[in-house]
Design an enzyme around this catalytic site. Structure first.
Site, PDB file in Angstrom:
ATOM      1  N   ASP A 152       0.967  -1.300   0.016  1.00  0.00           N
ATOM      2  CA  ASP A 152       0.060   0.044   0.028  1.00  0.00           C
ATOM      3  C   ASP A 152       0.947   1.247   0.056  1.00  0.00           C
ATOM      4  O   ASP A 152       2.109   1.176   0.527  1.00  0.00           O
ATOM      5  CB  ASP A 152      -0.967  -0.102   1.360  1.00  0.00           C
ATOM      6  CG  ASP A 152      -1.798   1.301   1.291  1.00  0.00           C
ATOM      7  OD1 ASP A 152      -2.374   1.522   0.371  1.00  0.00           O
ATOM      8  OD2 ASP A 152      -1.868   1.864   2.234  1.00  0.00           O
TER       9      ASP A 152
ATOM     10  N   ASP B  80      -7.304  -1.459   3.911  1.00  0.00           N
ATOM     11  CA  ASP B  80      -6.552  -2.534   3.434  1.00  0.00           C
ATOM     12  C   ASP B  80      -6.869  -4.147   4.097  1.00  0.00           C
ATOM     13  O   ASP B  80      -6.358  -4.916   3.760  1.00  0.00           O
ATOM     14  CB  ASP B  80      -4.986  -2.384   4.043  1.00  0.00           C
ATOM     15  CG  ASP B  80      -4.302  -0.850   3.320  1.00  0.00           C
ATOM     16  OD1 ASP B  80      -4.847  -0.865   2.165  1.00  0.00           O
ATOM     17  OD2 ASP B  80      -3.764  -0.264   3.883  1.00  0.00           O
TER      18      ASP B  80
ATOM     19  N   ASP C 164      -1.867  -0.651   6.025  1.00  0.00           N
ATOM     20  CA  ASP C 164      -1.860   0.014   7.487  1.00  0.00           C
ATOM     21  C   ASP C 164      -3.064   0.533   7.907  1.00  0.00           C
ATOM     22  O   ASP C 164      -3.682   0.737   9.051  1.00  0.00           O
ATOM     23  CB  ASP C 164      -0.775   1.027   7.495  1.00  0.00           C
ATOM     24  CG  ASP C 164      -1.325   2.379   6.995  1.00  0.00           C
ATOM     25  OD1 ASP C 164      -1.772   2.199   5.793  1.00  0.00           O
ATOM     26  OD2 ASP C 164      -1.472   3.319   7.873  1.00  0.00           O
TER      27      ASP C 164
END
Length: 764
Positions: free
Chosen positions: A311, A514, A510
């Site tokens: 990410d 996600d 995080d």
């Protein structure tokens, strides 16, 4: 946990019975009572046989057949053939092997168990002027708590005292204390390494970071790795091979004792012990570095990683708005623009306002309380600061339809190519500056990407909801294999599913958005340093320290752990095979075979425990953490100088005559008194220490070359500034000076980042 404790007590009891019978029988034999000795040996062997038979029956009922069947046959055969001494020795060795496993596992679990044992039980709550001791379980969100020196923080909270010094080693593996300032989030489980401070609780005990860690530790201790189950399947090949060799030895020699010796020598403890010990040791090793892996299954999945999907926001980048520059009109002070804007933004709860206020306080700027503030949602706000009318917000709010001045055009242009947000500031109706905020790459991100490649990762992909232009810029800078932009949580899940179908995939994220992708990946790692979240719950591992390069550490630890387990199994079974062949030829009697097998077991366990160690750095000295901290603090001290160098370079766009000369002289003075002094000190005192700790001498030579280049540019700038008068400062000289200032500033920033990578890798 109680069941595990009972099983361990039973194993210790059986080992005691087996050892006692072996010693008692030898005593009886020595006193001339061979029949009594044989009975004592058999009496100590039978309980172990019974326990093993029950264990095997339980496994068969569950549809499993492991390697314990060979041990049962060898002990049962010894008693049936009257080889009671051999049976007693086998019982001692087998029961002792289980005890060795318990001891090894306890050694490996010690780091994990210490996390649970040190959980706080009592907290100090402030109620007005009174401080009351209360159970941690009764803490409510928003309670004001006092944390005394040396105490463990009981729950997550916001620091309400000006500053605090925290020891986060138990959670993050970082050996050095960290300093937090007012408003910072602090995590349960960290230790107050300074003076007493107060926090405002943001979570109850069960939802705090430390409670989540305790739950994950429990899972890590009880989970069984697929690789361990794979060892059981390997054992199914051993059982028929052992029986065939034992039968062949008996048939060819006519001596049933040889068959028994083959069974004894084949007792498959390497298969039983190697994988569990190695994987628990690997989990413990990761925990030391602030990587909490949820059991052996997750570690085994990490070891097979081919593709890593990262990410962007909060993972590759720091997450949230950060001050990157203050652009000003000619003659204006960047600190004054920031002071006025931050004073005004104190009245807003917007995340951008918080970033501006934090940036001003981080520079030590004193703020004033604003008056008569009016906020236009989505655009900005205006109010009075120190009697002046201040506006802060979008260009349209602050400047209206006016055509941007040159400095404002420059600010808008820089905001565009940096993917930054621009907050313009006007004072008494005149636009005087712009504050640029952006989400910047973490300092360790380039090193983290390189480390993933070095750990054997073949493909690295960035997955983000951000726009394609920003994603492509970061992807190109980091040399990623792919950058997937404009992805919703559903799109992220689909992308992970596709990658996982192709190759074993690791996802790192995080945020709450996600969580679905983390759960769908072959293995998910959550950057959990900011506290417990849905992503931490969905992930297979959590990075407790806010460092991306711990991901490559996790992959490297997993691959090394699996390799050690394979080595232990392979070498152990190879040695057992040699012992079986020797027994088949009559060179190794049953008692000697049992002793030989125990030696092999000890060797296998010791090898498996190597997974607790770093596995590198033999013969290498290391920098002390205090030295590294001092070097990093020195770099932090240069930040203000480098920021001022950037401001001078920008100001030279419009400066002429005496103002330009003053700027050039200031830049030369800063370079001579701060930057050049720093680089010379590094070369003369720091690099000699580094040469004793790193293997790459050529790499340090290249770093020394950067020192020489910086010092060369410093001499050129000094030569240009020396004796410079306003009449000499034509546009060509100013442009040359500007290029030198820009080059020095950019080179020093890049060089400092490279040095910090080296410092960290060279630290003990």
């Amino acid at each position: 946990m109680g069941h595990l404790l009972d099983a361990r007590v039973l194993r210790w009891g059986l080992a005691g019975i087996a050892l006692g019978s072996l010693i008692g029988g030898m005593a009886a034999w020595g006193l001339g009572h061979p029949t009594l000795a044989a009975r004592i040996w058999a009496g100590g062997t039978l309980p172990v046989i019974a326990w093993l038979a029950v264990s095997i029956a339980r496994d068969l009922a569950a549809g499993r057949l492991g390697v314990d069947a060979v041990a049962l046959l060898s002990m049962g055969g010894a008693v049936a053939l009257g080889e009671n001494l051999a049976g007693s020795v086998i019982a001692v060795m087998y029961a002792g092997g289980n005890l060795l496993e318990d001891i090894a596992v306890a050694r490996a679990e010690r780091d994990l168990r210490s996390l649970v044992d040190r959980a706080p039980r009592i907290a100090h709550r402030r109620d007005g002027d009174a401080i009351t001791d209360i159970p941690v379980e009764t803490i409510a969100a928003s309670d004001l708590l006092v944390v005394d020196a040396g105490e463990v923080i009981p729950v997550d909270g916001l620091l309400t005292t000006d500053s605090a010094t925290l020891d986060e080693a138990a959670l993050t593996g970082e050996p050095l204390p960290v300093r937090k300032t007012r408003g910072a989030l602090v995590f349960s489980g960290t230790i107050n390494a300074g003076e007493t401070f107060e926090i405002r609780a943001t979570a109850v005990s069960g939802d705090s970071t430390y409670a989540g860690i305790v739950r994950m530790v429990t899972a890590a201790q009880t989970a069984k790795a697929p690789f361990i189950r794979l060892a059981d399947r390997y054992a199914l090949l051993l059982l028929p091979a052992t029986l065939a060799l034992a039968g062949l030895a008996w048939a060819l020699s006519g001596d049933e004792v040889r068959a028994l010796a083959v069974l004894v020598a084949s007792t498959p403890c390497p298969l039983i012990l190697a994988a569990p010990v190695a994987f628990i040791a690997g989990v413990a090793r990761a925990a030391r570095l602030g990587i909490l892996v949820k059991g052996g299954a997750a570690l085994e999945a990490l070891a097979r990683t081919h593709t890593v999907v990262l990410d962007k926001t909060g993972t590759l980048t720091v997450g949230g708005a950060r001050l990157v520059a203050v652009e000003t009109a000619s003659g204006e002070s960047p600190d004054e623009i920031l002071r006025l804007a931050a004073s005004l933004e104190q009245a807003s709860h917007h995340v951008v306002a918080a970033a501006i206020v934090s940036a001003a306080r981080g520079r030590g700027i004193a703020l004033e309380p604003p008056e008569g503030v009016h906020e236009t949602m989505g655009s900005g706000l205006e109010g009075h600061v120190g009697g002046k009318l201040v506006k802060a917000g979008s260009y349209d709010l602050v400047c209206g339809a006016l055509h941007p001045e040159p400095w404002a055009q420059r600010a808008l242009r820089r905001a565009a190519w940096r993917s930054a947000l621009s907050i313009f500031v006007s004072v008494d109706g005149r636009a005087k500056g712009a504050i640029l905020l952006a989400d910047e790459l973490r300092r360790e991100t380039p090193h983290a990407i390189q480390s993933l490649r070095a750990a054997g990762v073949k493909r690295i992909v960035m997955l983000t909801g951000d726009n394609a232009e920003a994603a492509e810029t970061i992807g190109a800078a980091l040399d990623l294999d792919s950058a997937l932009a404009n992805r919703s949580p559903g799109d992220k899940l689909e992308a992970i599913t596709v990658e996982q179908r192709l190759n074993p995939t690791l996802m790192v994220g995080d945020g709450i958005n996600d969580a679905p992708a983390l759960a769908a990946a072959g293995v998910g790692i959550a950057m959990g340093a900011r506290g417990a979240s849905a992503s931490s719950e969905a992930a297979d591992a959590v990075i407790l320290v806010d460092r991306l390069d711990r991901v490559s550490d996790a992959v490297a630890i997993a691959k090394r752990t699996r390799r050690i387990a394979m080595e232990s199994i392979g070498v152990g079974m190879g040695l057992s095979g040699i012992a079986m062949i020797a027994a088949a030829f009559g060179w190794l009697p049953p008692v000697a075979g049992a002793v030989t097998q125990e030696i092999i077991d000890v060797a296998v366990i010791l090898n498996a425990l190597r997974a607790l160690t770093a596995g590198h750095g033999l013969g290498r000295r290391a920098l002390k953490p205090a030295v590294t901290l001092a070097l990093q603090e020195d770099h932090r001290g240069l930040e203000a100088t480098l920021d001022r160098m950037r401001e001078i370079s920008d100001a030279l766009d419009d400066a002429t005559g005496a103002p330009a000369v003053a700027l050039i002289r200031e830049a030369s003075m800063l370079v001579a008194t701060r930057i050049a002094v720093h680089e010379r000190r590094d070369e003369d005192s720091v690099y000699p220490q580094l040469r004793a700790t790193v293997h790459d001498g050529d790499g340090l030579a290249a770093m020394s070359r950067a020192h020489r280049e910086i010092l060369h540019l410093a001499r050129l700038l000094n030569r240009l500034a020396e004796g410079l008068s306003a009449s000499d400062a034509d546009r060509y000289l100013i442009r040359d000076a500007q290029r030198m200032v820009e080059s020095i500033e950019a080179l020093v920033r890049m060089h400092n980042a490279q040095e910090e990578d080296i410092y960290e890798n060279a630290t003990a």
